[in-house]
Design a protein around this motif. Structure first.
Motif, PDB file in Angstrom:
ATOM      1  N   VAL A 108       0.824  -1.206   0.000  1.00 58.31           N
ATOM      2  CA  VAL A 108       0.000   0.000   0.000  1.00 58.31           C
ATOM      3  C   VAL A 108       0.860   1.258   0.000  1.00 58.31           C
ATOM      4  O   VAL A 108       1.736   1.434   0.850  1.00 58.31           O
ATOM      5  CB  VAL A 108      -0.924   0.029   1.236  1.00 58.31           C
ATOM      6  CG1 VAL A 108      -1.906   1.193   1.124  1.00 58.31           C
ATOM      7  CG2 VAL A 108      -1.661  -1.299   1.406  1.00 58.31           C
ATOM      8  N   SER A 109       0.591   2.143  -0.964  1.00 57.40           N
ATOM      9  CA  SER A 109       1.254   3.444  -1.031  1.00 57.40           C
ATOM     10  C   SER A 109       0.182   4.514  -1.216  1.00 57.40           C
ATOM     11  O   SER A 109      -0.305   4.735  -2.332  1.00 57.40           O
ATOM     12  CB  SER A 109       2.257   3.476  -2.188  1.00 57.40           C
ATOM     13  OG  SER A 109       2.843   4.754  -2.314  1.00 57.40           O
ATOM     14  N   LEU A 110      -0.209   5.154  -0.116  1.00 58.52           N
ATOM     15  CA  LEU A 110      -1.287   6.139  -0.124  1.00 58.52           C
ATOM     16  C   LEU A 110      -0.962   7.275   0.845  1.00 58.52           C
ATOM     17  O   LEU A 110      -0.075   7.139   1.681  1.00 58.52           O
ATOM     18  CB  LEU A 110      -2.606   5.483   0.324  1.00 58.52           C
ATOM     19  CG  LEU A 110      -3.267   4.475  -0.618  1.00 58.52           C
ATOM     20  CD1 LEU A 110      -4.382   3.734   0.115  1.00 58.52           C
ATOM     21  CD2 LEU A 110      -3.829   5.173  -1.853  1.00 58.52           C
ATOM     22  N   GLY A 111      -1.702   8.359   0.739  1.00 56.98           N
ATOM     23  CA  GLY A 111      -1.608   9.416   1.728  1.00 56.98           C
ATOM     24  C   GLY A 111      -1.367  10.799   1.176  1.00 56.98           C
ATOM     25  O   GLY A 111      -1.852  11.792   1.732  1.00 56.98           O
ATOM     26  N   ASN A 121      -6.626  16.026   7.138  1.00 50.38           N
ATOM     27  CA  ASN A 121      -5.368  16.342   7.801  1.00 50.38           C
ATOM     28  C   ASN A 121      -4.685  15.054   8.271  1.00 50.38           C
ATOM     29  O   ASN A 121      -5.199  13.949   8.027  1.00 50.38           O
ATOM     30  CB  ASN A 121      -5.590  17.322   8.960  1.00 50.38           C
ATOM     31  CG  ASN A 121      -6.478  16.756  10.063  1.00 50.38           C
ATOM     32  OD1 ASN A 121      -6.562  15.539  10.269  1.00 50.38           O
ATOM     33  ND2 ASN A 121      -7.151  17.641  10.785  1.00 50.38           N
ATOM     34  N   ALA A 122      -3.555  15.191   8.931  1.00 46.38           N
ATOM     35  CA  ALA A 122      -2.776  14.009   9.300  1.00 46.38           C
ATOM     36  C   ALA A 122      -3.561  13.082  10.220  1.00 46.38           C
ATOM     37  O   ALA A 122      -3.566  11.849  10.033  1.00 46.38           O
ATOM     38  CB  ALA A 122      -1.470  14.441   9.965  1.00 46.38           C
ATOM     39  N   GLU A 123      -4.238  13.632  11.208  1.00 47.08           N
ATOM     40  CA  GLU A 123      -4.981  12.805  12.160  1.00 47.08           C
ATOM     41  C   GLU A 123      -6.155  12.094  11.484  1.00 47.08           C
ATOM     42  O   GLU A 123      -6.398  10.904  11.734  1.00 47.08           O
ATOM     43  CB  GLU A 123      -5.481  13.670  13.316  1.00 47.08           C
ATOM     44  CG  GLU A 123      -4.415  14.092  14.307  1.00 47.08           C
ATOM     45  CD  GLU A 123      -3.479  15.169  13.787  1.00 47.08           C
ATOM     46  OE1 GLU A 123      -2.395  15.363  14.368  1.00 47.08           O
ATOM     47  OE2 GLU A 123      -3.832  15.831  12.779  1.00 47.08           O
ATOM     48  N   GLN A 124      -6.873  12.812  10.647  1.00 46.27           N
ATOM     49  CA  GLN A 124      -7.995  12.196   9.937  1.00 46.27           C
ATOM     50  C   GLN A 124      -7.516  11.119   8.975  1.00 46.27           C
ATOM     51  O   GLN A 124      -8.154  10.058   8.838  1.00 46.27           O
ATOM     52  CB  GLN A 124      -8.761  13.272   9.169  1.00 46.27           C
ATOM     53  CG  GLN A 124      -9.485  14.268  10.053  1.00 46.27           C
ATOM     54  CD  GLN A 124      -9.944  15.498   9.291  1.00 46.27           C
ATOM     55  OE1 GLN A 124      -9.328  15.890   8.280  1.00 46.27           O
ATOM     56  NE2 GLN A 124     -11.002  16.134   9.755  1.00 46.27           N
ATOM     57  N   GLU A 149       2.709  18.664   7.638  1.00 45.04           N
ATOM     58  CA  GLU A 149       1.578  17.736   7.720  1.00 45.04           C
ATOM     59  C   GLU A 149       1.987  16.339   7.253  1.00 45.04           C
ATOM     60  O   GLU A 149       1.585  15.327   7.842  1.00 45.04           O
ATOM     61  CB  GLU A 149       0.415  18.259   6.881  1.00 45.04           C
ATOM     62  CG  GLU A 149      -0.931  17.704   7.263  1.00 45.04           C
ATOM     63  CD  GLU A 149      -1.453  18.219   8.597  1.00 45.04           C
ATOM     64  OE1 GLU A 149      -2.465  17.661   9.073  1.00 45.04           O
ATOM     65  OE2 GLU A 149      -0.873  19.155   9.172  1.00 45.04           O
ATOM     66  N   CYS A 150       2.791  16.262   6.205  1.00 39.56           N
ATOM     67  CA  CYS A 150       3.279  14.961   5.725  1.00 39.56           C
ATOM     68  C   CYS A 150       4.140  14.287   6.786  1.00 39.56           C
ATOM     69  O   CYS A 150       4.020  13.078   7.033  1.00 39.56           O
ATOM     70  CB  CYS A 150       4.076  15.139   4.430  1.00 39.56           C
ATOM     71  SG  CYS A 150       3.098  15.644   3.006  1.00 39.56           S
ATOM     72  N   ASN A 155       3.317  10.723   8.744  1.00 36.12           N
ATOM     73  CA  ASN A 155       4.240   9.593   8.771  1.00 36.12           C
ATOM     74  C   ASN A 155       4.520   9.142  10.200  1.00 36.12           C
ATOM     75  O   ASN A 155       4.681   7.939  10.466  1.00 36.12           O
ATOM     76  CB  ASN A 155       5.531   9.942   8.039  1.00 36.12           C
ATOM     77  CG  ASN A 155       5.366   9.927   6.531  1.00 36.12           C
ATOM     78  OD1 ASN A 155       4.394   9.389   6.014  1.00 36.12           O
ATOM     79  ND2 ASN A 155       6.303  10.526   5.819  1.00 36.12           N
ATOM     80  N   GLU A 156       4.573  10.077  11.128  1.00 36.47           N
ATOM     81  CA  GLU A 156       4.734   9.707  12.539  1.00 36.47           C
ATOM     82  C   GLU A 156       3.508   8.921  13.022  1.00 36.47           C
ATOM     83  O   GLU A 156       3.644   7.901  13.714  1.00 36.47           O
ATOM     84  CB  GLU A 156       4.914  10.960  13.388  1.00 36.47           C
ATOM     85  CG  GLU A 156       6.222  11.703  13.113  1.00 36.47           C
ATOM     86  CD  GLU A 156       6.254  13.074  13.767  1.00 36.47           C
ATOM     87  OE1 GLU A 156       5.192  13.525  14.274  1.00 36.47           O
ATOM     88  OE2 GLU A 156       7.338  13.702  13.764  1.00 36.47           O
ATOM     89  N   LEU A 157       2.333   9.393  12.656  1.00 37.88           N
ATOM     90  CA  LEU A 157       1.106   8.708  13.056  1.00 37.88           C
ATOM     91  C   LEU A 157       0.981   7.346  12.369  1.00 37.88           C
ATOM     92  O   LEU A 157       0.476   6.388  12.972  1.00 37.88           O
ATOM     93  CB  LEU A 157      -0.113   9.579  12.721  1.00 37.88           C
ATOM     94  CG  LEU A 157      -0.247  10.871  13.524  1.00 37.88           C
ATOM     95  CD1 LEU A 157      -1.380  11.724  12.951  1.00 37.88           C
ATOM     96  CD2 LEU A 157      -0.485  10.574  14.990  1.00 37.88           C
TER      97      LEU A 157
END
Length: 233
Positions: A96-99, A108-111, A152-153, A157-159
């Motif tokens: 999987v490569s998404l985001g 946003n990052a959390e969503q 945000e990216c 990635n941390e999340l």
């Protein structure tokens, strides 16, 4: 099953990193395997549709072209689709490569991280023992030019790393791929985002390394591996 956005579906005239992975698996897998998915075409920029079959190598067999990827689609779009795709095509491994599209236009990052959880949950409902390799968002030209977007990216990635750690189980393992080694947008992409031939190899190599090191699948990735035999039907 390959799951992704525009970097994965590719456009008219591309080889795609899916093709590079097919070459790699043919050369290194000890047993039989199948590439599965509900789609098989490329994005056609001229028409704005996913109707092109003009791969750079016309010998890329139809059964190996299978995927679940779409131009402009992200975690938000794939989470509702993955259950039926896994169930209908009997997938047991997801790459999987998404985001990037999510963060750029939708969430946003959390969503976005929450949609990763929905995606994994629905895939497991369809196949409780499914395993997956998840690629972090790869830097692109916008992340370099727009500090807020770049932040945000990084946050996503941390999340994503935390989500993989939280959700991975022995019965349904998740791996976080490393960012493709040596990824530089001027060489790895043709427009600041979408992979060039060099970038295709880097993407395939990152997934191959994760599978080989994490699960003993295949072997070390070598760019330029000959196409070899057709994937087992």
């Amino acid at each position: 099953m390959f799951v992704g956005d525009s970097m994965t579906i590719g456009a008219t005239g591309d080889f795609t990193w899916r093709y590079r992975m097919w070459q790699h698996l043919n050369a290194t897998c000890a047993g039989r395997y199948r590439i599965v998915g509900p789609r098989h075409t490329l994005h056609d920029p001229a028409e704005g549709t996913a109707a092109s079959t003009a791969y750079a190598d016309p010998g890329f067999p139809d059964e190996a072209r299978r995927h679940l990827a779409g131009w402009g689609e992200g975690w938000l779009h794939m989470a509702p689709l993955i259950g039926d795709a896994v169930r209908g095509h009997r997938a047991d491994t997801l790459l999987v490569s998404l985001g990037l599209i999510d963060l750029g236009f939708y969430t946003n990052a959390e969503q976005t991280a929450e949609n990763v959880r929905h995606f994994v949950d629905r895939a497991r409902q369809a196949a409780p023992h499914i395993r997956a390799v998840l690629m972090p968002v790869i830097p692109n030209i916008r992340a370099s030019a727009d500090p807020a977007f770049g932040t945000e990216c990084t946050r996503f990635n941390e999340l994503l790393a935390k989500t993989v750690a939280d959700l991975s189980t022995p019965a349904s393992p998740l791996l976080l791929s490393s960012e493709p080694e040596g990824w530089q947008t001027d060489r790895a992409t043709y427009d600041g985002t979408h992979p060039s031939a060099h970038g295709e190899h880097l993407l395939a190599g990152a997934f191959a390394q994760a599978m080989h090191q994490g699960w003993g699948v295949g072997g070390p990735y070598t760019a330029g591996t000959p196409a070899g035999a057709v994937a087992a039907p």
